[in-house]
Scaffold this motif. Structure first.
Motif, PDB file in Angstrom:
ATOM      1  N   THR A  88       0.808  -1.227   0.000  1.00  0.00           N
ATOM      2  CA  THR A  88       0.000   0.000   0.000  1.00  0.00           C
ATOM      3  C   THR A  88       0.840   1.276   0.000  1.00  0.00           C
ATOM      4  OG1 THR A  88      -0.199   0.163   2.414  1.00  0.00           O
ATOM      5  CG2 THR A  88      -1.839  -1.191   1.273  1.00  0.00           C
ATOM      6  N   HIS A  89       2.153   1.142  -0.211  1.00  0.00           N
ATOM      7  CA  HIS A  89       2.967   2.373  -0.261  1.00  0.00           C
ATOM      8  C   HIS A  89       4.164   2.161  -1.185  1.00  0.00           C
ATOM      9  CE1 HIS A  89       4.264   6.219   1.942  1.00  0.00           C
ATOM     10  NE2 HIS A  89       5.155   6.021   0.970  1.00  0.00           N
ATOM     11  N   VAL A  90       3.978   2.517  -2.441  1.00  0.00           N
ATOM     12  CA  VAL A  90       5.096   2.470  -3.396  1.00  0.00           C
ATOM     13  C   VAL A  90       5.123   3.778  -4.184  1.00  0.00           C
ATOM     14  CG1 VAL A  90       4.850  -0.041  -3.659  1.00  0.00           C
ATOM     15  CG2 VAL A  90       3.853   1.478  -5.383  1.00  0.00           C
ATOM     16  N   GLY A 169       7.627  22.067   1.442  1.00  0.00           N
ATOM     17  CA  GLY A 169       7.513  20.861   2.264  1.00  0.00           C
ATOM     18  C   GLY A 169       7.990  19.631   1.518  1.00  0.00           C
ATOM     19  N   HIS A 170       7.700  18.474   2.101  1.00  0.00           N
ATOM     20  CA  HIS A 170       8.242  17.220   1.569  1.00  0.00           C
ATOM     21  C   HIS A 170       7.697  16.889   0.183  1.00  0.00           C
ATOM     22  CE1 HIS A 170      10.033  13.294   1.637  1.00  0.00           C
ATOM     23  NE2 HIS A 170       8.873  12.670   1.616  1.00  0.00           N
ATOM     24  N   GLY A 171       6.446  17.273  -0.080  1.00  0.00           N
ATOM     25  CA  GLY A 171       5.866  16.970  -1.389  1.00  0.00           C
ATOM     26  C   GLY A 171       6.186  18.020  -2.435  1.00  0.00           C
ATOM     27  N   ILE A 214      -6.160  10.548  -1.916  1.00  0.00           N
ATOM     28  CA  ILE A 214      -5.369  11.770  -1.734  1.00  0.00           C
ATOM     29  C   ILE A 214      -4.201  11.454  -0.815  1.00  0.00           C
ATOM     30  CG2 ILE A 214      -5.386  14.129  -0.809  1.00  0.00           C
ATOM     31  CD1 ILE A 214      -7.022  13.747  -3.423  1.00  0.00           C
ATOM     32  N   LYS A 215      -3.015  11.880  -1.231  1.00  0.00           N
ATOM     33  CA  LYS A 215      -1.813  11.706  -0.402  1.00  0.00           C
ATOM     34  C   LYS A 215      -1.353  13.084   0.055  1.00  0.00           C
ATOM     35  CE  LYS A 215       2.281  10.265   1.136  1.00  0.00           C
ATOM     36  NZ  LYS A 215       3.366  10.041   0.209  1.00  0.00           N
ATOM     37  N   ILE A 216      -1.085  13.205   1.329  1.00  0.00           N
ATOM     38  CA  ILE A 216      -0.559  14.472   1.834  1.00  0.00           C
ATOM     39  C   ILE A 216       0.748  14.221   2.571  1.00  0.00           C
ATOM     40  CG2 ILE A 216      -2.851  15.486   2.052  1.00  0.00           C
ATOM     41  CD1 ILE A 216      -2.693  15.033   5.073  1.00  0.00           C
ATOM     42  N   ALA A 255      -1.755  10.023   4.919  1.00  0.00           N
ATOM     43  CA  ALA A 255      -0.907  11.114   5.411  1.00  0.00           C
ATOM     44  C   ALA A 255       0.488  10.614   5.748  1.00  0.00           C
ATOM     45  CB  ALA A 255      -1.536  11.758   6.642  1.00  0.00           C
ATOM     46  N   HIS A 256       1.462  11.046   4.930  1.00  0.00           N
ATOM     47  CA  HIS A 256       2.862  10.862   5.317  1.00  0.00           C
ATOM     48  C   HIS A 256       3.078  11.685   6.585  1.00  0.00           C
ATOM     49  CE1 HIS A 256       7.291  11.914   4.652  1.00  0.00           C
ATOM     50  NE2 HIS A 256       6.839  12.961   5.315  1.00  0.00           N
ATOM     51  N   ALA A 257       3.543  11.043   7.662  1.00  0.00           N
ATOM     52  CA  ALA A 257       3.771  11.784   8.909  1.00  0.00           C
ATOM     53  C   ALA A 257       4.864  11.103   9.716  1.00  0.00           C
ATOM     54  CB  ALA A 257       2.479  11.864   9.726  1.00  0.00           C
ATOM     55  N   GLU A 275       1.111   7.185   7.107  1.00  0.00           N
ATOM     56  CA  GLU A 275       2.227   6.530   6.423  1.00  0.00           C
ATOM     57  C   GLU A 275       3.501   6.830   7.216  1.00  0.00           C
ATOM     58  OE1 GLU A 275       1.206   4.946   3.362  1.00  0.00           O
ATOM     59  OE2 GLU A 275      -0.736   5.572   4.178  1.00  0.00           O
ATOM     60  N   HIS A 276       4.264   5.842   7.526  1.00  0.00           N
ATOM     61  CA  HIS A 276       5.495   5.898   8.341  1.00  0.00           C
ATOM     62  C   HIS A 276       5.148   5.922   9.843  1.00  0.00           C
ATOM     63  CE1 HIS A 276       7.125   6.903   4.465  1.00  0.00           C
ATOM     64  NE2 HIS A 276       6.682   8.144   4.491  1.00  0.00           N
ATOM     65  N   GLY A 277       4.637   7.034  10.342  1.00  0.00           N
ATOM     66  CA  GLY A 277       4.323   7.114  11.778  1.00  0.00           C
ATOM     67  C   GLY A 277       5.555   6.930  12.642  1.00  0.00           C
ATOM     68  N   THR A 343       5.738  -0.471   1.949  1.00  0.00           N
ATOM     69  CA  THR A 343       7.200  -0.492   2.070  1.00  0.00           C
ATOM     70  C   THR A 343       7.900   0.822   1.769  1.00  0.00           C
ATOM     71  OG1 THR A 343       7.390  -1.158  -0.235  1.00  0.00           O
ATOM     72  CG2 THR A 343       7.317  -2.920   1.426  1.00  0.00           C
ATOM     73  N   ASP A 344       7.267   1.690   0.983  1.00  0.00           N
ATOM     74  CA  ASP A 344       7.954   2.863   0.427  1.00  0.00           C
ATOM     75  C   ASP A 344       8.968   2.454  -0.643  1.00  0.00           C
ATOM     76  OD1 ASP A 344       8.042   5.569   0.122  1.00  0.00           O
ATOM     77  OD2 ASP A 344       8.878   6.023   2.090  1.00  0.00           O
ATOM     78  N   ALA A 345       8.648   1.404  -1.405  1.00  0.00           N
ATOM     79  CA  ALA A 345       9.507   1.039  -2.544  1.00  0.00           C
ATOM     80  C   ALA A 345       9.571   2.237  -3.480  1.00  0.00           C
ATOM     81  CB  ALA A 345       8.947  -0.176  -3.266  1.00  0.00           C
TER      82      ALA A 345
HETATM   83 ZN   LIG Z   1       6.721   9.613   2.998  1.00  0.00          ZN
END
Ligand SMILES: [Zn+2]
Ligand SMILES: [Zn+2]
Length: 434
Positions: A88-90, A169-171, A214-216, A255-257, A275-277, A343-345
């Motif tokens: 769920t995260h690539v 920011g990151h995005g 939506i990804k933030i 939410a990437h956080a 995402e990450h946490g 995974t953030d592949a």
């Molecule tokens: Zn991220």
């Protein structure tokens, strides 16, 4: 040990031999004989079983070894068949080798083909579905649509397109001079937004042009060149506006956080997944469990990345994050927070997604069964696709993999899927050489 060879049956990524009978319904029917079948991860596997696939969906699950004359069949011997895996995260549009200046060199067409090659690696590794949570432009939209209409073979993709972020920011793009940045990333074309109104506009634009979610980037990020830390970036007002607008359009928010305050603010605003946490704390973990907020842990995303290769701004953030690695999943397990495999592949290499299973089992700690659920049943729930994905049941998409042994005993077996089937198409099938 006997040598293994890889046979490609039917339509194949590598253009392998067609072994199906020509024409008619039989050409669309696939019979799979397996020594064991994990139909619903979390439940005990079935013994020797025949799974019949028609029109890309599972049509029958029969005990024993049942023949269907004129149908294609594959015999998995004593191997275990299980649902196709979901990451769920690539990020298909980049890889660990992508450089800061790649955007000045590569065209959108280059990115689309690169993304296709990453999608191919991912599918061959047994991941039949992914969520792509952050790619510039529309290359991944094109790839998703080409997969869905059969133009190319790849994993099914649910995508966000560009991440929504604060300016700088990151995005957003940082690390290039202003002239170059504005030439490569015109403001209206990025996901950067300021204030509740503009952030709502960005959500509507993403929806208009085909986003599935939506990804933030609610906080700073580790690998981007911004040096404003890993704390909260989007304000409470902006977060609330994004979530309300997205949910009103039927879209979930990921939410990437990293920083604790940004995680908590995102959860309070009602995002669907963190995402990450990375700096999750006890209090927020309890809040996530109570609200049903998902964690996508992205364990091991910095493994194999040399700190010394990064810029000073990034080095400091990498060192901080490494100090607390595994804390997010430990707290999630302890407080019964829902978690989905991701995974953030892209930050980590594509095609090695299954390595995260071992980390989840070790760092949770959790059972292999729970880790497998996170990449099947649970990931399908996060995607809102429980009716189609995540289990081997009649009516679901025929997305399946096989491994040589019992994944409930040895989760690392998932790193070596010997057979991958998606939509009833055999993508790869290893058979023992005579
Ligand atoms: Zn991220
Ligand atoms: Zn990511």
């Amino acid at each position: 040990m006997k040598k293994l060879s890889v046979l490609a049956i039917g339509a194949s990524l590598s253009g392998g031999a067609i072994a199906a009978p020509a024409g008619g319904d039989a050409a669309r029917t696939l019979v799979i004989h397996a020594g064991a079948v994990v139909t619903i991860p979390g439940e005990e596997p079935l013994g020797p079983t025949t799974v019949v696939v028609r029109g890309g969906r599972i049509s029958e699950i029969l005990p024993g070894h049942v023949e269907r004359p004129d149908a294609r069949s594959i015999d998995l011997g004593n191997r275990t068949l299980l649902p196709g895996l979901i990451d769920t995260h690539v990020h298909f549009s980049f890889s660990p080798e992508t450089k800061l200046w790649s955007a000045a060199i590569n065209t959108a067409e280059d990115v689309a083909l690169f993304a296709f090659s990453n999608a191919k690696k991912t599918l061959e590794a047994g991941f039949t579905t992914v969520r792509d949570v952050g790619s510039d432009g529309y290359s991944i939209h094109a790839l998703r649509d080409a997969v869905n209409d059969g133009t190319v073979i790849g994993p099914r993709i649910f995508l966000s397109g560009t991440s929504l972020s604060i300016v700088g920011g990151h995005g957003d793009m940082s690390g290039l001079n202003r002239k170059t940045t504005e030439a490569l990333y015109p403001y209206d074309y990025t996901g950067a937004c300021t204030g509740a109104v503009e952030c709502a506009l960005r959500v509507r634009e993403a929806a208009k042009y085909g986003a599935d979610l939506i990804k933030i980037t609610a906080t700073g990020g580790i690998m981007s060149q911004q040096a404003r830390g890993l704390g909260q970036h989007l304000s409470d007002d902006e977060l609330t506006s994004i979530v309300t607008t997205a949910h009103g359009l039927g879209l979930k928010v990921a939410a990437h956080a990293h920083g604790g305050a940004g995680i908590a603010a995102s959860v309070r605003a009602g995002v669907d997944s963190i995402e990450h946490g990375t700096w999750l704390d006890e209090e927020t973990a309890k809040l996530m469990a109570a609200r049903g907020t998902w964690l996508v842990p992205t364990l091991g995303l910095l493994d194999g990345r040399k700190t010394s290769d990064a810029s000073p701004a990034v080095q400091a953030k990498m060192a901080e994050a490494r100090r607390v690695a595994g804390r997010n999943i430990r707290l999630a397990v302890r407080h019964k927070v829902k978690f989905a495999f991701g995974t953030d592949a892209g930050v980590s290499p594509h095609g090695q997604n299954a390595r995260q299973f071992r980390l989840m089992v070790e760092q949770g700690p959790m059972t292999p069964m729970a880790a497998l659920r996170s990449a099947t049943v649970d990931a399908a729930t996060l995607l809102g696709q429980s009716d189609n994905l995540g289990t081997i049941e009649v009516g679901k998409y025929a997305d399946m993999i096989a491994v040589a042994g019992d994944p409930y005993r040895d989760i690392t077996l998932l790193e070596h899927a010997s057979t991958v089937i998606k939509d009833g198409q055999v993508i790869r099938h290893e058979v023992r050489a005579p």
